[in-house]
Each structure stands twice: as structure tokens, then as C-alpha cells.
Write a protein that holds these residues in place. Sequence first.
Motif, mmCIF file in Angstrom:
data_model
loop_
_atom_site.group_PDB
_atom_site.id
_atom_site.type_symbol
_atom_site.label_atom_id
_atom_site.label_comp_id
_atom_site.label_asym_id
_atom_site.label_seq_id
_atom_site.Cartn_x
_atom_site.Cartn_y
_atom_site.Cartn_z
ATOM 1 N N ALA A 36 7.281 56.965 48.731
ATOM 2 C CA ALA A 36 8.355 57.675 49.637
ATOM 3 C C ALA A 36 7.900 59.110 49.517
ATOM 4 O O ALA A 36 7.296 59.488 48.558
ATOM 5 C CB ALA A 36 9.506 57.244 49.435
ATOM 6 N N HIS B 177 16.424 57.951 49.175
ATOM 7 C CA HIS B 177 16.746 58.739 50.344
ATOM 8 C C HIS B 177 17.288 60.119 50.054
ATOM 9 O O HIS B 177 17.130 61.208 50.156
ATOM 10 C CB HIS B 177 17.310 58.107 51.914
ATOM 11 C CG HIS B 177 17.657 59.086 52.824
ATOM 12 N ND1 HIS B 177 18.543 59.136 53.407
ATOM 13 C CD2 HIS B 177 16.794 59.960 53.045
ATOM 14 C CE1 HIS B 177 18.681 59.992 54.502
ATOM 15 N NE2 HIS B 177 17.594 60.690 54.271
ATOM 16 N N ARG C 272 11.414 53.714 63.728
ATOM 17 C CA ARG C 272 12.895 53.170 63.881
ATOM 18 C C ARG C 272 13.815 54.391 64.797
ATOM 19 O O ARG C 272 14.722 53.534 65.146
ATOM 20 C CB ARG C 272 13.291 52.858 62.369
ATOM 21 C CG ARG C 272 12.530 51.563 61.774
ATOM 22 C CD ARG C 272 13.077 51.391 60.401
ATOM 23 N NE ARG C 272 12.630 52.453 59.301
ATOM 24 C CZ ARG C 272 13.328 53.339 58.873
ATOM 25 N NH1 ARG C 272 14.527 53.588 59.166
ATOM 26 N NH2 ARG C 272 12.712 54.052 58.039
ATOM 27 N N TYR D 134 11.101 65.868 57.396
ATOM 28 C CA TYR D 134 10.941 64.183 57.579
ATOM 29 C C TYR D 134 11.002 63.782 56.461
ATOM 30 O O TYR D 134 10.713 64.162 55.465
ATOM 31 C CB TYR D 134 9.516 64.208 58.606
ATOM 32 C CG TYR D 134 9.690 64.891 59.586
ATOM 33 C CD1 TYR D 134 10.303 64.276 60.884
ATOM 34 C CD2 TYR D 134 8.953 66.136 59.866
ATOM 35 C CE1 TYR D 134 10.437 64.920 62.164
ATOM 36 C CE2 TYR D 134 9.014 66.741 61.138
ATOM 37 C CZ TYR D 134 9.611 66.029 62.315
ATOM 38 O OH TYR D 134 9.661 66.873 63.374
ATOM 39 N N TRP D 135 11.203 62.183 56.440
ATOM 40 C CA TRP D 135 11.356 61.561 55.176
ATOM 41 C C TRP D 135 10.858 60.033 55.604
ATOM 42 O O TRP D 135 11.016 59.648 56.971
ATOM 43 C CB TRP D 135 12.591 61.476 54.470
ATOM 44 C CG TRP D 135 13.115 60.039 54.304
ATOM 45 C CD1 TRP D 135 13.959 59.348 55.237
ATOM 46 C CD2 TRP D 135 13.114 59.415 52.963
ATOM 47 N NE1 TRP D 135 14.213 58.064 54.888
ATOM 48 C CE2 TRP D 135 13.911 58.118 53.449
ATOM 49 C CE3 TRP D 135 12.669 59.583 51.877
ATOM 50 C CZ2 TRP D 135 13.937 57.254 52.544
ATOM 51 C CZ3 TRP D 135 12.795 58.631 51.146
ATOM 52 C CH2 TRP D 135 13.282 57.387 51.136
ATOM 53 N N GLY D 136 10.215 59.359 54.804
ATOM 54 C CA GLY D 136 9.897 58.107 55.140
ATOM 55 C C GLY D 136 9.743 57.247 53.695
ATOM 56 O O GLY D 136 9.375 57.917 52.643
ATOM 57 N N PHE E 3 4.877 57.130 55.982
ATOM 58 C CA PHE E 3 6.141 57.129 55.949
ATOM 59 C C PHE E 3 6.853 57.703 57.189
ATOM 60 O O PHE E 3 7.844 57.166 57.637
ATOM 61 C CB PHE E 3 6.524 58.213 54.533
ATOM 62 C CG PHE E 3 5.901 57.937 53.247
ATOM 63 C CD1 PHE E 3 5.693 56.597 53.064
ATOM 64 C CD2 PHE E 3 5.621 58.754 52.277
ATOM 65 C CE1 PHE E 3 5.217 56.164 51.586
ATOM 66 C CE2 PHE E 3 4.998 58.657 51.300
ATOM 67 C CZ PHE E 3 4.822 57.458 50.985
ATOM 68 N N TYR E 4 5.911 58.483 57.959
ATOM 69 C CA TYR E 4 6.848 59.108 58.971
ATOM 70 C C TYR E 4 6.591 58.197 60.029
ATOM 71 O O TYR E 4 7.605 58.228 61.012
ATOM 72 C CB TYR E 4 5.791 60.565 59.441
ATOM 73 C CG TYR E 4 6.056 61.056 60.714
ATOM 74 C CD1 TYR E 4 7.268 61.929 60.652
ATOM 75 C CD2 TYR E 4 5.310 61.044 61.529
ATOM 76 C CE1 TYR E 4 7.539 62.432 62.117
ATOM 77 C CE2 TYR E 4 5.474 61.621 62.925
ATOM 78 C CZ TYR E 4 6.704 62.442 62.945
ATOM 79 O OH TYR E 4 7.142 62.772 64.348
ATOM 80 N N THR F 233 7.882 53.351 52.181
ATOM 81 C CA THR F 233 7.057 52.155 52.328
ATOM 82 C C THR F 233 8.036 50.900 51.380
ATOM 83 O O THR F 233 7.624 49.703 51.347
ATOM 84 C CB THR F 233 5.721 52.014 52.053
ATOM 85 O OG1 THR F 233 5.436 52.643 50.816
ATOM 86 C CG2 THR F 233 4.845 52.925 53.090
ATOM 87 N N ASP G 279 6.804 55.049 59.883
ATOM 88 C CA ASP G 279 7.900 54.105 59.653
ATOM 89 C C ASP G 279 8.973 54.598 60.238
ATOM 90 O O ASP G 279 9.854 53.878 61.142
ATOM 91 C CB ASP G 279 7.851 53.614 58.233
ATOM 92 C CG ASP G 279 9.073 52.774 58.094
ATOM 93 O OD1 ASP G 279 8.935 51.736 58.610
ATOM 94 O OD2 ASP G 279 10.039 52.972 57.443
ATOM 95 N N THR G 280 9.583 55.850 59.689
ATOM 96 C CA THR G 280 10.776 56.270 60.172
ATOM 97 C C THR G 280 10.874 56.605 61.647
ATOM 98 O O THR G 280 11.861 56.197 62.345
ATOM 99 C CB THR G 280 11.358 57.658 59.334
ATOM 100 O OG1 THR G 280 11.151 57.346 57.899
ATOM 101 C CG2 THR G 280 12.627 58.398 59.685
#
Length: 394
Positions: A286, A312, A250, A301-303, A243-244, A305, A246-247
Motif C-alpha cells: 500500500a 488507509h 473503483r 492519492y492512495w491505494g 495502487f493508484y 493491493t 486500483d483506487t
Amino acid sequence: MSPSRWPNSVPILAPVSSQPITARIADGVASIRPAEWDACAGTANPFVGHAFLSLLERSGSATARAGWQPLPIVIDGAGGCAAGIAPAYVKAHSQGEYVFDHGWADAWERAGGNYYPKLQVAVPFTPVPGPRLLLREPALAPSLIAAIEAVTDQNGLSSAHVTFVETAQLHWFETAGWLVRAGTQFHWQNHDYARFDDFLAALSSRKRKAIRKERAAALEGLTVRHLTGTEITEAHWDAFWEFYQDTGSRKWGRPYLTREFFSLLGEEMADKVLLIFAERDGVPIAGALNLIGEDALYGRYWGATEEVPFLHFELCYYQAIDAAISRGLARVEAGAQGEHKLARGYAPVTTWSAHYIPDLGFRRAVADFLQREREAIEREQEWLGEMTPFRRGG
């Protein structure tokens, strides 16, 4: 930049007496005994403790190679133990700070100067307000600030920056003549709510209905789990790392933290960690990572798939509120920026940083910019304060 070019002591004259004070530069956070560090840092804010800062260093996340060379500035007290510490880093860039000075760097370098390296007193990659002068003896605050100035001056650095300093420490920097910069975050305040519905009852009817609708849409077909302490396994960190990444890819181009950081966090600070996962058929899709302080829950942190509308908001804001209420915490600090937090019950608060700029011409230019910026922030916060979702007079 090699640590060998830095002196291991910085003689300064204490502003509070006629006795000379010597500040030393330590070779990283890990070189200082945890008990000695934490006697200065206290326990209220987990990010300034020895455990968290040394994890950043030992995991390869905050190192000279990453552009964050850790060089804590220390003043020793009686018995040779640290009485004051500034968690300082020599920076080769302005990434991972969340108080943006890229324009300052461009202006200084167009004028023929070298903005980097600079000195940063901060928690790397962490826009969480807290103490930046870690003091077992508070009377040493002016001396520790003078030591930060001495390190900057004696090594020809362009500037020193103390970011996300708590309001209670700001006056020390103002007294020393540093420039002060304001910013805005959005925090949720717990007004002695017993449950989430009590919080909702304080909102206008329209906002209350909107939040309930968002939560229902986000949670459809999903199970939410709160994990802390020994409940967190390496499999959970594997999922959160995905997850981390991916975020991070970006937002920043590359993640700031290494995979090892999360394993060490689970090994050494698991009781301070709250992982909130959303699962579909038992598989995490997530997650949100929070740290637990003495009076606050800190969202970091958040993320995800899988794209799920409003998920969110659910994991980072509403579930955090639930967790804070159940733990009796006074507030949730959900990270930097984000006006979308306003509609979810998070109100604007002012954050602060302090800046030491030795060159008088450059200082004047920055001071003028900060004055105009402060006026704009005050106007914006006044407007934002009128946009909160709470019932008028409630």
C-alpha cells in the motif's frame, strides 16, 4: 476542440484605469517559460507552479483529448514578461473537478443550451485550495478576472468556474460580481506539537485510545517507509501505479493520471514528493502520495493491493501527521470530502469557488441554489465542529 479556433489575444478595458489591457491566450502551460510562470505563481503551493501543471500537460493527463484543453490566460507587464496568469482550461465535461456542477449542466441543456464547453480555472484533478490568479503585479487582479470573462463571452462559452480558490483571493471575484460557492474539507492543524503523542494528548481519552488501537492493528506485521527525493526509484513508481490504478478504477472508472506523469514527477519534483509505503516482508502492499508545500503537507492519492483494517487511516492521516510534525509544517490537507477524517483529528474548513454565468436567467437559478446550499453547509459545519475529538476547553 482545436487550439486554432481560439484567438491569441483578448482586448479588454482595465477596470482599474482608462488604459486598455490586452490579455493573450497561451498555447498551453509548457509554452510559457518556467521562470516567467513561477515569478507569478510563487513557491508556497507546489500545484500552481510551472513544473506540476506542465507535467499534467506533457504526460497526456490534462490535454484536449482528455477533455482538459490547457489555454492559460496571460497579461504581460513591463518588458513583455507575464505579470498575471490564470491557469485556464476549456472543459468538455465536469470530471476531475471535485466541485460538482452536473446538475447545472443538466438544467441548462434541458433548457436548450449547451453547457459544454465551459472554462475552468483550476489545477486539474487536484482539490487543493490555492491561488488561482497568479500575480506578479497584484493590481492586475481585476483585469485578469475581466480577461476570463472576455474569453468566456467572446467564445460563446456557457460559464467560467474558478475552483478551490484561496480565501485571500475570494474578494476579487465577489467585487467583480461572480457567484461564490462554499464547500467543506477536513484539514489537520499543527498546534506546535513536538511529536505525535503531543497531538494525542489534546484528544479526549476515548478518542486517544481508539487511535492507538487503530494504529496497532494497521501496523501489525508491516514496515512503513517514508521516501522522498533521490530515495524514490522507478520501482517505487511501478508499485504506486498499481495502487493508484486500483483506487482510480473503483472511484472514477478510469484513472485520470497517466503512468508517465509519475515518472516525470519523480524526475522533476522529487524533492516535493513524500511517498509513504507499507511493506510486508519487504514488498510494498500500500502507498500514499503526498506533496510538500512551504507550510502544508498535501495528501493526494492512495491505494493498496492487500486489505488491511485501518491501513488507509494509518498511511493517509496518521503518518501524514507524523511527517508534518517532523517537518514543522502548519497543517495537513488530506483531499476532498471524508467525514471519517473528523475522528482522526482533522477539522472542517470551508473551501471556495467562484462562478461567472453570463445568461441572467441561468445565473438567477444558480444563485438561488447556492444560497440554499450555503445555508445547509453552514449548519453542517457547525454540527461537525461539535464532533471533533479534541478535549473540551483544550
